[in-house]
Design an enzyme around this catalytic site. Structure first.
Site, PDB file in Angstrom:
ATOM      1  N   CYS A 231       0.821  -1.425   0.192  1.00 29.65           N
ATOM      2  CA  CYS A 231      -0.195   0.280  -0.252  1.00 29.65           C
ATOM      3  C   CYS A 231       0.633   1.440   0.150  1.00 29.65           C
ATOM      4  O   CYS A 231       1.850   0.880  -0.266  1.00 29.65           O
ATOM      5  CB  CYS A 231      -0.866  -0.045   1.496  1.00 29.65           C
TER       6      CYS A 231
ATOM      7  N   CYS B 203       3.463   1.824   2.360  1.00 33.37           N
ATOM      8  CA  CYS B 203       5.178   1.021   2.199  1.00 33.37           C
ATOM      9  C   CYS B 203       5.952   1.693   1.445  1.00 33.37           C
ATOM     10  O   CYS B 203       6.515   1.798   1.452  1.00 33.37           O
ATOM     11  CB  CYS B 203       4.256  -0.793   1.274  1.00 33.37           C
TER      12      CYS B 203
ATOM     13  N   ASP C 207       9.054  27.869 -32.352  1.00 29.53           N
ATOM     14  CA  ASP C 207      10.272  28.258 -33.262  1.00 29.53           C
ATOM     15  C   ASP C 207       8.869  28.369 -34.643  1.00 29.53           C
ATOM     16  O   ASP C 207       8.210  27.489 -35.208  1.00 29.53           O
ATOM     17  CB  ASP C 207      10.991  26.871 -32.802  1.00 29.53           C
TER      18      ASP C 207
ATOM     19  N   ASP D 175      12.357  22.408 -32.668  1.00 33.63           N
ATOM     20  CA  ASP D 175      12.646  21.289 -33.557  1.00 33.63           C
ATOM     21  C   ASP D 175      14.941  21.494 -33.165  1.00 33.63           C
ATOM     22  O   ASP D 175      15.373  20.731 -34.555  1.00 33.63           O
ATOM     23  CB  ASP D 175      12.994  21.160 -34.503  1.00 33.63           C
TER      24      ASP D 175
ATOM     25  N   ASP E 147      17.885  25.339 -30.889  1.00 39.35           N
ATOM     26  CA  ASP E 147      16.072  25.572 -29.283  1.00 39.35           C
ATOM     27  C   ASP E 147      16.093  25.175 -28.355  1.00 39.35           C
ATOM     28  O   ASP E 147      15.858  25.283 -27.436  1.00 39.35           O
ATOM     29  CB  ASP E 147      15.029  25.255 -30.008  1.00 39.35           C
TER      30      ASP E 147
END
Length: 865
Positions: free
Chosen positions: A11, A14, A443, A654, A658
């Site tokens: 649980c 724990c 971008d 990309d 960047d």
């Protein structure tokens, strides 16, 4: 991050105990334990032995995942499979079948006979002691079958870390011990001949409760385990896609089918129609149509030609292709996707901290409430059996598991949905944070646009003369401009440069000349020597420092820019020779995606290095809210930093340039077709490279976050309502009471409801914008625009030169005179004490020109900023 498999957890208590124990180990910088996958992620330079010992000292087991499976070059997912393997369901199913069998017999002897007058064998007729003994034996059998609850529960109690099993064990044991005491008193009454009193003790038996509690909890555990298994279906499905063999071409030209772990970088392999592509590679012969839906979620097949990349686990639909292996083993796209989803499962969302704090004190608190309940009812005059029943009900109705599962199950399902649609969240935190986005910064090149610009216009200056630079290959001034441009741009990797080179190649213009001393001026242009001439190409700001741009050329450049084209200027020996206009087309889905983002209440801004006019034209067509133009690559991070002060920012890009902006943003989103550096810097990776996936990722995050809130609400609401009900708080008001058996049933179903609610996420369509809550973003970023504009102006118009050798005011005057004599320099503030000159410019002046002017006066320039 090192990953461990943790055993013995039952649980959230724990989970909290293991986390606390490991975080106390010297050298551990972070620890995240996942109850759903029974896994643990550790950061820090700590020997595995110390980690394992800390977990074992806390009462649990641990094993380093690197020790499971092998680390060969093959796509071996044994570690991930081990984490996700469902070990619980088969064991729970056997336990449940046996428990129910013996429990039914026990119920016949107890409730069946007492309440419904079911007949008993003659031996038991009028023999309450025998009936009690058989009930005790059957209860012991059921409790033994489910001994895991008692071992784990009391072990946690000994380690001062009580868990859910502790609650179950205490509740069942209390029922059994109380019943055993009643049985002993019954035997005493029977021996003394008081049969009536002996029969009276039959009503004090709770043997069926002791057995029923552990059986019902097992039912809930099995349902929970089965439904938890479904939350990892997506990643399991990806693992099943991993190819097992490949057909490679041997040195003698023959084909051979080999195991996938025998394929090495550079090997040539073939794929026939209908076959799975076994490994990542590059097509070197043939062409085909490839179904990449397993990796990207894109249903439309992608055409592949020579030079194109193919990925493992995609399907070759038509055509015979021959490929060269470019990535093998855990470097393949499929492996990286699986690793990304697996790693995300090993992390923890920030929202989980709420449940973690509660889980750490939940079980001790419940035990305390149970004891107080018993004491209060006895003070109120109720008998011990009634009070004990209320206390047991409190123990068995409380469910810390629901708290522990509320977040990870939703995160796992959300990650699975993302993986199926080509949206990869690297961490649980990134899945949570994406939905909180208020500003999306895009971008331009390769994100809003296709990143594949083409030449649209070539305009030569009247000053071009054949006598200045002649070649029999030139049929017009345009040819001469294109040749000079081609010589320069062929040395550059910039997308605009590639567009110009492609245009020249398409026109079949040939030239044998070559350039020397090539130099790229970051973010501005190119420069080189051709014979005795210096040729340059770049933006207006760069070229205007050397050549005058005026009249028709200036008007033409403005016209191109207003149409969304990028004008590239070229000069030879400080004379303008012409303009080549290049345009990048907007992606088909960009306008729709930006519109959806705005409807979701997100402000959309565009970042670009283009001039203001070109940027405005493209931004207007795409539909963005704000445009930041003329931003140098190193300035994107600064814009993101300023925007983050207005609200939560997601940066979408990309390229290599960047990466800093992706890192500094609250959520960095990399277009999957972009560079590895951008992907590494991002929090979210979009495999399909479309902006609609940005809206889809944010939508998925919001739905997941909503699901987590629902789960947490249920977990808290259930316990807040259930515990008082079990304690008997509503008996005096409404006459509501809850038996321990119904409490156990409620507990067993509580976690199941949480998991099933998380599985509802699978029904969500993350691309359906019709259900978006339409709202307007009222964030004001005007101040940011003003600040950035001021920064741009200051950066453009001022340069700081560090100069060595100045000794006095006379030196200052020499340097000042030399700098102010240059065209474009308004004034220079020189200090021999600081060894610097602050140069104010009316137009761009190249650093080399400034440096030469100073060094001609016998001083040394060490840097120019």
């Amino acid at each position: 991050m090192d990953k461990y498999m943790v055993t013995g957890m039952s649980c959230a208590a724990c989970q909290a105990r293991v986390e606390k124990a490991v975080k106390e180990v010297d050298g551990v910088t972070s620890c995240s334990v996942n109850l759903l996958t029974n896994s643990m992620g550790i950061e820090g330079n700590v020997p595995k032995e110390k980690i394992i010992k800390a977990v074992e000292d806390a009462g649990y087991g641990a094993k380093l995942m690197d020790d499971i499976g092998n680390e060969s070059s093959a796509m071996d997912f044994s570690r991930e499979e081990e984490i996700l393997k469902d070990r619980e369901t088969p064991l729970l199913k056997r336990r449940l079948i046996l428990s129910i069998g013996f429990l039914l017999v026990l119920m016949y002897f107890s409730m069946g006979h007492m309440m419904f007058k079911f007949p008993l064998p003659a031996f038991f007729s009028g023999n309450p002691v025998a009936n009690g003994i058989i009930q005790m034996i059957l209860a012991i059998i059921v409790m033994t079958i489910n001994r895991k609850f008692f071992i784990s529960g009391f072990k946690g109690l000994v380690h001062r870390a009580p868990n859910m099993d502790t609650l179950v064990a205490l509740g069942s044991s209390a029922s059994f011990i109380y019943s055993l005491a009643a049985l002993l008193l019954m035997t005493d009454a029977a021996i003394k001949g008081n049969i009536e009193k002996a029969f009276a003790f039959s009503h004090e038996f709770y043997f069926e409760s002791a057995a029923m509690i552990v059986t019902l909890i097992t039912v809930g555990k099995m349902l929970e385990a089965m439904s938890k298994g479904r939350t990892t279906d997506a990643i399991k499905g990806l693992m099943k896609l991993a190819p097992k063999t490949a057909t490679i071409i041997q040195t003698d030209g023959s084909e051979k089918i080999v195991s996938i772990d025998e394929v090495r970088l550079g090997d040539i392999f073939v794929v026939r129609p209908g076959e799975n592509i076994p490994i990542d590679g590059v097509v070197i012969e043939g062409n085909s149509s490839v179904d990449e839906s397993a990796l990207t979620g894109e249903s439309i097949p992608c055409d592949k030609y020579e030079g194109d990349e193919v990925s493992a686990a995609t399907i070759n639909q038509s055509g015979f292709i021959k490929c060269r292996a470019s990535r093998v083993g855990r470097d393949t796209t499929l492996s990286q996707i699986i690793q990304m989803v697996s790693d995300a499962a090993a992390t923890k969302a920030p929202i989980a901290k709420i449940a973690d704090k509660v889980s750490g004190i939940f079980v001790p608190t419940v035990i305390g409430i149970a004891l107080i309940t018993i004491i209060v009812w006895m003070i109120l005059g109720e008998d011990f059996g009634f009070a004990l029943s209320r206390g047991i009900a409190v123990l068995v109705i409380s469910c810390p598991c629901a708290l522990g599962l509320a977040t990870p199950v939703a995160i796992m399902v959300g990650n699975g949905i993302g993986a199926r649609n080509g949206i990869m969240f690297k961490t649980a935190a990134s899945l949570e944070n994406a939905g909180k986005t208020q500003i999306v910064a895009l971008d331009k090149t390769g994100t809003i646009t296709k990143g594949e610009p083409v030449v649209t216009d070539v305009f030569s200056a009247d000053s071009i003369s054949k006598s200045g630079y002649t070649s029999s290959n030139y049929s017009s001034f345009d040819d001469e401009l294109l040749v000079l441009a081609g010589l320069l741009e062929s040395k550059s990797e910039h997308p605009l440069a590639k567009a110009i080179v492609k245009h020249i190649n398409d026109l079949h213009i040939e030239f044998d000349e070559d350039i020397v001393d090539f130099r790229a001026v970051f973010g501005k242009g190119l420069e080189a020597k051709l014979g005795d001439s210096i040729i340059r190409g770049g933006n207006m700001e760069f070229i205007s420092s050397y050549a005058r741009i005026q009249g028709e050329m200036l008007e033409k450049a403005d016209s191109y820019a207003s149409e969304g084209k990028t004008p590239m200027f070229f000069s030879r020996d400080n004379k303008l020779i012409g303009i080549i206009a290049v345009a990048d087309t907007i992606k088909e889905d960009s306008e729709k995606a930006i519109s959806e983002l705005k409807n979701m209440g997100i402000k959309v801004v565009m970042l670009t290095g283009d001039n203001e006019k070109t940027a405005t034209a493209i931004g207007k067509k795409a539909g963005v809210d704000e445009i930041f133009a003329e931003i140098m690559p190193d300035g994107k991070a600064k814009v993101i930093d300023r925007l983050s002060k207005c609200g939560k920012v997601a940066m979408v890009g990309d390229g290599i340039n960047d990466a800093p902006a992706l890192t500094i943003a609250d959520t960095g989103i990399a277009i999957g077709a972009g560079t590895d550096i951008a992907i590494d810097a991002a929090d979210v990776v979009l495999m399909k490279s479309g902006l609609l996936d940005v809206a889809g990722a944010i939508r998925l995050s919001r739905k997941t976050l909503k699901n987590i809130y629902e789960n947490l609400f249920w977990a808290f609401f259930y316990n807040v309502i259930g515990i008082p009900l079990a304690a008997g708080c509503y008996i005096k008001l409404f006459g509501w009471a809850l038996s321990p058996m119904f409490g156990a049933a409620a507990m067993s179903l509580s976690s199941f409801f949480v998991v099933m609610n998380a599985l509802r996420l699978n029904l969500a369509d993350i691309y359906d914008s019709s259900k978006d809550c339409k709202k307007v973003n009222s964030l004001n970023i005007d101040n940011v625009k003003k600040e950035i504009k001021i920064d741009l102006e200051e950066n453009k118009m001022t340069k700081k030169m560090m100069i060595e050798g100045m000794m006095c005011a006379h030196c200052e005057a020499n340097v000042k005179k030399a700098l102010e004599a240059l065209e474009g320099v308004e004034n220079a503030q020189v200090s021999h004490e600081k060894g610097e000159a602050i140069v104010s410019l009316s137009s761009e002046v190249d650093n080399d020109i400034l440096k030469k002017a100073v060094e001609d006066k016998d001083y040394k320039v060490t840097s120019i900023d």
